[in-house]
Write a protein that holds these residues in place. Structure first.
Motif, short mmCIF file in Angstrom:
data_model
loop_
_atom_site.label_atom_id
_atom_site.label_comp_id
_atom_site.label_asym_id
_atom_site.label_seq_id
_atom_site.Cartn_x
_atom_site.Cartn_y
_atom_site.Cartn_z
N PHE A 123 80.05 56.32 39.39
CA PHE A 123 81.26 57.12 39.29
C PHE A 123 81.40 57.70 37.88
O PHE A 123 80.87 57.15 36.90
CB PHE A 123 82.49 56.27 39.62
CG PHE A 123 82.56 55.87 41.07
CD1 PHE A 123 82.82 56.80 42.06
CD2 PHE A 123 82.34 54.55 41.45
CE1 PHE A 123 82.88 56.44 43.39
CE2 PHE A 123 82.40 54.17 42.78
CZ PHE A 123 82.67 55.11 43.76
N ASN A 130 84.56 61.77 42.02
CA ASN A 130 84.45 60.42 42.57
C ASN A 130 84.77 60.38 44.06
O ASN A 130 84.12 59.67 44.83
CB ASN A 130 85.38 59.47 41.80
CG ASN A 130 84.91 59.24 40.38
OD1 ASN A 130 83.75 59.48 40.06
ND2 ASN A 130 85.81 58.80 39.52
N THR A 190 92.11 51.85 35.48
CA THR A 190 92.34 51.04 36.67
C THR A 190 92.78 49.63 36.31
O THR A 190 93.43 48.96 37.11
CB THR A 190 91.06 50.98 37.51
OG1 THR A 190 89.96 50.57 36.67
CG2 THR A 190 90.72 52.33 38.11
N ALA A 217 81.21 50.44 46.34
CA ALA A 217 82.53 50.91 46.78
C ALA A 217 82.49 51.35 48.24
O ALA A 217 83.41 51.05 49.01
CB ALA A 217 82.98 52.06 45.88
N ASN A 227 90.00 51.47 48.30
CA ASN A 227 89.51 51.89 46.99
C ASN A 227 90.61 52.62 46.25
O ASN A 227 91.23 53.53 46.81
CB ASN A 227 88.29 52.81 47.13
CG ASN A 227 87.05 52.08 47.60
OD1 ASN A 227 87.09 50.88 47.85
ND2 ASN A 227 85.95 52.78 47.72
N LEU A 229 91.30 54.85 42.86
CA LEU A 229 90.63 55.62 41.82
C LEU A 229 91.68 56.23 40.89
O LEU A 229 92.71 56.73 41.36
CB LEU A 229 89.77 56.72 42.41
CG LEU A 229 88.64 56.32 43.38
CD1 LEU A 229 89.15 56.19 44.81
CD2 LEU A 229 87.51 57.34 43.35
N VAL A 236 86.29 51.99 39.83
CA VAL A 236 87.04 51.97 41.09
C VAL A 236 87.54 50.57 41.35
O VAL A 236 86.80 49.59 41.18
CB VAL A 236 86.16 52.47 42.25
CG1 VAL A 236 86.86 52.27 43.59
CG2 VAL A 236 85.81 53.94 42.05
#
Length: 471
Positions: A123, A130, A190, A217, A227, A229, A236
Motif C-alpha cells: 500500500f 489503496n 491508522t 489485507a 479493512n 484505510l 491498513v
C-alpha cells in the motif's frame, strides 16, 4: 448573491498558495481559483480554459464530475480536495472541476513486512490507489466502501472496506458507529484510529492487525473482516482480529501445506519462549537448580561464580540493552544500522561477559528470547511479547516456577476475556468452538481440504476443488 474570489480567499485564511486567474470569453468575465499545491495547471488549461474560449459556458456543463454550489464552505473544501473553482460574473453558483496534482510514490514492496513468496505490491499513501489495489484483486459486486471525514482541522478521509455478504452486519454497524464517534482535531495515521476504537486500551496485546501487504489485507477481506484505510497512510487496519491471526502469514499459503504448517507451529512455540524463557532461567538458577542434569548445572554455576548481580538484574539489563540496540538500528540509515546491530551486539556481549557482569548462559537465553519474539510475522506483536517478559521475570525471581505459572495463567485468562468488536480475541479456544473451527489454527490445511470443510459447513457453495481426482 454572487460569490467573489475575496470571500473564498478570506475563508482560506488569506493563504498565498490560492491563485486566481481572470480572463474573459464571449463577453463574459471569469475567475478561476485553485490551490497551486493541489491543482495541476495542465488540466486547468485543457479542461477549463481552452473549452471556455472555444465553446463558452456550455463546455463546463459537459465536464464529467463537475460540481455546482454557492456554499462557501463546500467550495473551500473542494479546493482543499484538489478541485478548482470557476466563478462567472453575475452567476450565483461556482463550478468546481477536479484537477488533482499527483505527488504520490509508486507502488513498491513494503519494507516492514518482508515477502518470501507472493505479491510484492504494498500500500501507498494515496487512499484511492489503496482502494484500487484491493478492488483489483476482489472484482466482486459485494466489495463495498464507506467514507468518513475525521478531524475538525485536518478533515482526513477514512475508508471502511468490507464484503457485503461475507462481513457480519452487526460488526459492520458497530465499527461504523465507533468511527462516527471519533472526535479529534487532527488525524494522521491508522494508529490513532486504532486507539480511538479499541475496547481494551490497557491490554498489552494489539487488538487490530496493521499491514502494508495487499495480499494479507485481501485475504482477511475475503474472510469477512473489515479493512480501514486512512488517506496519507500506507498502513491498513484490519478488524476484528484474533490472537492466532498474528501468527499466520500469507507466505504460509504460498508454500505447500506441510511447509506452511511447520513454520506456523514454530511460531506458536516462539510465543511461549519469548515470554517465559528468561523467567525459566531465573527460576532455575534461583530456586530449582535440581531440575538440571549435573553436567549442565556445573556449567551454569561456573559461569555465575564471578557475576556479582542476581539473575533478575542480569536479565533486565540485557533485555534493556537489546531494546536499545533495536531502537538504534531502526533510527539509523540501513548501512550504519547493520554495523550497529552486528558490531554493537558482539562487542557489548563479549565485553559484559569478560567483565563478569553477565554470565555466558544469560547471553544465550536473551539471544534465544529475542529470536523467538522476532519470529512473529508482525513486529508489533513481538514487541508486546518482550514487554510481557518483564513482569514474568519479576514473578520468577520472587516465586520461581510457581510465579511463572501464575503469570502465564493471568496472561491466558486475559486473552480469553478480551474481545474485538464483540469477537472473542482468543477464539476458537476462549470460548471453545469445537474441533472443526481449529483446523486452520495450528496447522495450515491444504486448500482443497479447507474448501471441503466450507462446503460441509455451508459457508461457501462451490464445487470440490480437486475435480480431476477420481472420487
Amino acid at each position: 448573491m454572487t460569490l467573489s474570489g475575496e470571500e473564498i480567499n478570506l475563508y482560506l485564511s488569506g493563504t498565498e498558495d490560492l491563485k486566481t486567474e481572470r480572463f474573459a470569453f464571449h463577453n463574459q468575465a471569469c475567475s478561476i481559483l485553485y490551490l497551486e499545491s493541489f491543482a495541476k495547471i495542465e488540466l486547468i488549461q485543457s479542461l477549463i480554459v481552452l473549452p471556455l474560449l472555444e465553446d463558452g459556458i456550455a463546455s463546463l456543463e459537459a465536464v464529467s464530475g463537475i460540481l455546482k454550489s454557492s456554499d462557501l464552505s463546500l467550495i473551500g473544501q473542494s479546493l482543499l480536495d484538489g478541485y478548482c473553482a470557476v466563478l462567472l460574473e453575475n452567476h450565483p453558483e461556482a463550478y468546481m472541476i477536479a484537477v488533482p496534482q499527483s505527488h504520490g510514490r509508486s507502488i513498491d514492496e513494503p519494507s516492514a513486512e518482508q515477502i518470501i513468496k507472493g505479491s510484492h505490491e504494498g500500500f501507498v499513501e494515496n487512499l484511492n490507489t489503496n482502494i484500487y489495489l484491493l478492488r483489483y484483486r476482489v472484482k466482486s459486486p459485494q466489495f463495498k466502501v464507506k467514507y468518513f471525514s475525521i478531524g475538525t482541522l485536518t478533515n482526513t478521509k477514512v475508508a471502511m472496506v468490507y464484503m457485503e455478504k461475507l462481513a457480519d452486519s452487526n460488526i459492520v454497524e458497530e465499527c461504523e458507529r465507533r468511527l462516527k464517534s471519533i472526535n479529534l482535531t487532527h488525524l494522521y495515521s491508522t494508529g490513532e484510529v486504532d486507539e480511538m476504537i479499541e475496547e481494551h486500551p490497557m491490554s498489552p496485546f494489539p487488538q487490530s492487525l496493521h499491514t502494508e501487504r495487499t495480499d494479507r489485507a485481501v485475504s482477511y477481506l475475503l474472510e469477512g473482516k473489515i479493512n480501514i484505510l486512512v488517506d496519507g497512510n500506507p498502513t491498513v487496519l484490519i478488524l476484528p482480529i484474533t490472537f492466532f491471526s498474528f501468527y499466520q502469514s500469507p507466505d504460509d499459503y504460498n508454500s505447500r501445506w506441510i511447509t506452511g504448517s511447520f513454520f506456523r507451529f514454530i511460531r506458536m512455540i516462539s510465543f511461549i519462549l519469548a515470554i517465559s524463557l528468561p523467567a525459566i532461567y531465573i527460576a532455575i538458577v534461583s530456586y530449582h537448580s535440581e531440575v538440571l542434569p549435573p553436567g549442565i548445572l556445573y556449567s551454569v554455576k561456573v559461569s555465575l561464580t564471578y557475576v556479582p548481580f542476581p539473575p533478575i538484574v542480569e536479565a533486565l539489563a540485557m533485555q534493556i540493552i537489546l531494546e536499545l540496540l533495536k531502537e538504534a538500528s531502526i533510527r539509523l540509515p540501513s548501512p550504519i544500522a547493520q554495523t550497529i546491530g552486528i558490531v554493537g551486539g558482539l562487542v557489548i556481549g563479549t565485553a559484559v561477559v569478560e567483565a563478569h557482569l553477565v554470565s555466558h548462559t544469560m547471553i544465550v537465553v536473551i539471544g534465544l528470547t529475542a529470536i523467538a519474539s522476532f519470529a512473529a510475522p508482525l513486529n508489533e506483536f513481538g514487541t508486546s511479547l518482550r514487554i510481557l517478559g518483564f513482569p514474568t521475570m519479576l514473578a520468577a525471581s520472587l516465586f520461581g516456577f510457581f510465579g511463572i505459572s501464575v503469570m502465564m495463567m493471568v496472561i491466558f485468562i486475559h486473552l480469553c476475556k478480551i474481545e474485538t468488536l464483540g469477537v472473542p480475541y482468543f477464539a476458537p479456544f476462549g470460548p471453545f468452538h469445537g474441533k472443526d473451527s481449529m483446523k486452520d489454527i495450528f496447522l495450515r490445511l491444504p486448500v482443497w481440504k479447507t474448501e471441503q470443510n466450507a462446503q460441509k459447513n455451508g459457508s461457501r457453495k462451490q464445487s470440490f476443488t480437486l475435480r480431476w481426482k477420481r472420487q
